[in-house]
Structures are given as structure tokens and as C-alpha cells.
Design an enzyme around this catalytic site. Structure first.
Site, short mmCIF file in Angstrom:
data_model
loop_
_atom_site.label_atom_id
_atom_site.label_comp_id
_atom_site.label_asym_id
_atom_site.label_seq_id
_atom_site.Cartn_x
_atom_site.Cartn_y
_atom_site.Cartn_z
N CYS A 280 0.86 -1.18 0.00
CA CYS A 280 0.00 0.00 0.00
C CYS A 280 0.90 1.23 0.00
O CYS A 280 1.91 1.24 -0.71
CB CYS A 280 -0.97 -0.03 1.18
N GLN A 281 0.57 2.22 0.81
CA GLN A 281 1.42 3.41 0.85
C GLN A 281 2.51 3.28 1.90
O GLN A 281 3.67 3.55 1.64
CB GLN A 281 0.58 4.66 1.14
#
Length: 317
Positions: A280-281
Site C-alpha cells: 500500500c502506501q
């Protein structure tokens, strides 16, 4: 009218009080001592110094506006008999309660030739704690103190943890490869000596590093799933990754292979796929997606904990 005996006693007390009050007292020391309830304690008399002659020693207990003379004429008064011991340098209590909280004043009078005297005084504020005050805890990883904010220390900036010093809880979410190591906590309060726990080894599982992700991307063998939102993906992504927002992961992995490929444009991962990677981030949503996949039977699914934040930094994007 009082008899001669009563006047004699009254005259003696007045003489005793006035003889002390006419001598200026030199305060030698003032300190504060804290102790848990029911513990023994020795209250020092800093006013006593070893020299020739026999001094007159008195102890007073002050609490609020009340002052009690509890040691004089070489003996204790009630209720201190049997629970306190006298030495020239202090008073030792076998056990104290919260009622013993207050100021203890030691006065030592040395009489010199010619009737002159020297009065020395020391004071101790005793605070008896209600039981043992709760400790605060500090955590260490590899014998290095873990700061409350991991981002302020280079050695911990890639970790995601929070600490609560009162109950002594260390929470790490998500767990990344950076969290692998030996941990222990140290508990202390302002009463007792600090206590150190046994070391606990944490081995981060189902975590894949940037180096290994890079190798799989280069080889083209990885099945990489980006669990961010489409708007985040638009700002950059890992090559050949497919976007499956974390909220859709469980439903997607339950699809039949044809439906999965039709919707996401990639072959559905096999249950025994060793190269199924989520990112993800920053790693938190990827950790959740990996957990979902493992629950569904994808036992070898892995979380790229550094995620796109680390990838873009390493790749210079």
C-alpha cells in the site's frame, strides 16, 4: 490552689522549654523521603555529629498544626514504643502506615562549659505511599531505548509502533522486517529499584524486503497487488502491479479464476503461490490484506511492509 508538687512540675517544664528556646537552632539538613506503606524506614538525624560529651536528643513529629514530642529523656512515648528503634544517627521504624506521613524533626543539644549550648536540628518530610505507586515502563530493542516517536530516531524510523508507559504496552502495527529483534522492558517508579524483564525475540513473518521485491519485479515472477485507492495509484505504482483496494481483497480472492482475471486483468493467485505480495502506501493496509489472504488459505502471501513510500524513495521516484 495547686499543691507544691504541682507547682514544682510546672516550674520544671517552663525551665526546660525556655532553656531550649533561648538557644538558636542551626538547621543542618532538610530532605524528603518516600516509602511504600508497610515498609521499614530509617529516618536520619543529620543534626547528630560525633564529639565529646553526651548530647540531649529529642524527636518531634509535625503534621499540619500539630506537633508531638515522641522521643525525649532517652525513651519513646506512646504509641511509638515497640515500633521504633533509636540510634544517635536516626530513628528506624519496623513498618510505616499513611498515618506516619509528616515532618520528623531531630533536635540535638550539646551543652558546653559555662552553661552555653549548641542546638542543631534536621528535618525529614516522610511521605508514605498508598501501597506501591504504579511503575512507568520503557522498551528497548537490541539494548537501545525505543523513543516514544519512532520517526525521531534513525534506527526506528521505519517501524510503526506506539508505547503506553503506564501499563507498559508496546503495540506495533503493522509489523515489518525492521521490527525483528530482541525486546525487553524496564519498569520503575520513584520508590523501588528499576526491574528489567526477560528479553523476547520477535521474528517478523510473511514480510518481504525492498531488495526481494525488486528482484521479483525484475524477474517478472511476482504477483503484486496494490491495495491502495485508485486515486493514490494514479500518483505512482510498482511496475506490473494490479490494483485491488483493501476493501475488495476478500471478495476478490474468493472469485473464480475467470471472474478474477476478467475484473483485474491478472491471473488469480494460486493458494500455494510463493510470490503473492501486497503493498500500500506505508504498509498498514498491506498487512491487513496479507492477513485476509492467509485466513483464506494463501499461507505464503507476503506483505511488502515498506510499501510504496519505501519503493519510491529507493527508486528515486
Amino acid at each position: 490552689m495547686a499543691g507544691p508538687g504541682a507547682w514544682g512540675r510546672l516550674h520544671f517544664v517552663l525551665l526546660s522549654v525556655s532553656s531550649w528556646s533561648l538557644i538558636s537552632a542551626q538547621v543542618m539538613d532538610t530532605k524528603t523521603i518516600q516509602v511504600p506503606e508497610n515498609d521499614p524506614i530509617e529516618i536520619p538525624c543529620a543534626a547528630y555529629v560525633s564529639q565529646s560529651g553526651t548530647p540531649r536528643v529529642e524527636w518531634k513529629f509535625e503534621k499540619g498544626s500539630s506537633i508531638v514530642l515522641f522521643y525525649y529523656d532517652s525513651k519513646f512515648t506512646d504509641p511509638y514504643k515497640g515500633r521504633a528503634q533509636y540510634t544517635p544517627t536516626g530513628i528506624r521504624f519496623t513498618s510505616v502506615t499513611r498515618k506516619d506521613t509528616g515532618k520528623y524533626i531531630c533536635e540535638v543539644l550539646w551543652t558546653r562549659s559555662g552553661g552555653n549550648g549548641q542546638l542543631r536540628k534536621s528535618e525529614v518530610d516522610l511521605i508514605v505511599q498508598d501501597g506501591c505507586p504504579p511503575p512507568t515502563c520503557q522498551w528497548y530493542r537490541e539494548n537501545i531505548l525505543m523513543p516514544s516517536n519512532p520517526k525521531i530516531n534513525e534506527k526506528f524510523r521505519n517501524s510503526f509502533y506506539t508505547t503506553d508507559t503506564k501499563p507498559g504496552v508496546l503495540t506495533s502495527e503493522p509489523v515489518t522486517s525492521f521490527d525483528t529483534g530482541d525486546y525487553f522492558c524496564e519498569a520503575q517508579n520513584n520508590i523501588r529499584t528499576a526491574q528489567k524483564s526477560e528479553a523476547i525475540h520477535l521474528e517478523a513473518r510473511n514480510i518481504i524486503s525492498y531488495k526481494d521485491v525488486k528482484a521479483l519485479v525484475t524477474s517478472g515472477n511476482a504477483r503484486i497487488i496494490d491495495v491502495r485507492l485508485p486515486g493514490e495509484v494514479a500518483n505512482g505504482r510498482i511496475a506490473n502491479s494490479v490494483n485491488v483496494p483493501v476493501a475488495e481483497v476478500e471478495e476478490a480472492l474468493k472469485m473464480d479464476p475467470e471472474t478474477f482475471k476478467m475484473k483485474y486483468g491478472m491471473d488469480k493467485p494460486r493458494m500455494d503461490d510463493e510470490n503473492l505480495i501486497f503493498y500500500c502506501q506505508r504498509g498498514k493496509r498491506a498487512a491487513r490484506a496479507t492477513e485476509i489472504a492467509m485466513t483464506l488459505g494463501y499461507a505464503k502471501a507476503r506483505n511488502y511492509a515498506g510499501s510504496y513510500e519505501e519503493w519510491s524513495e529507493k527508486e528515486g521516484k
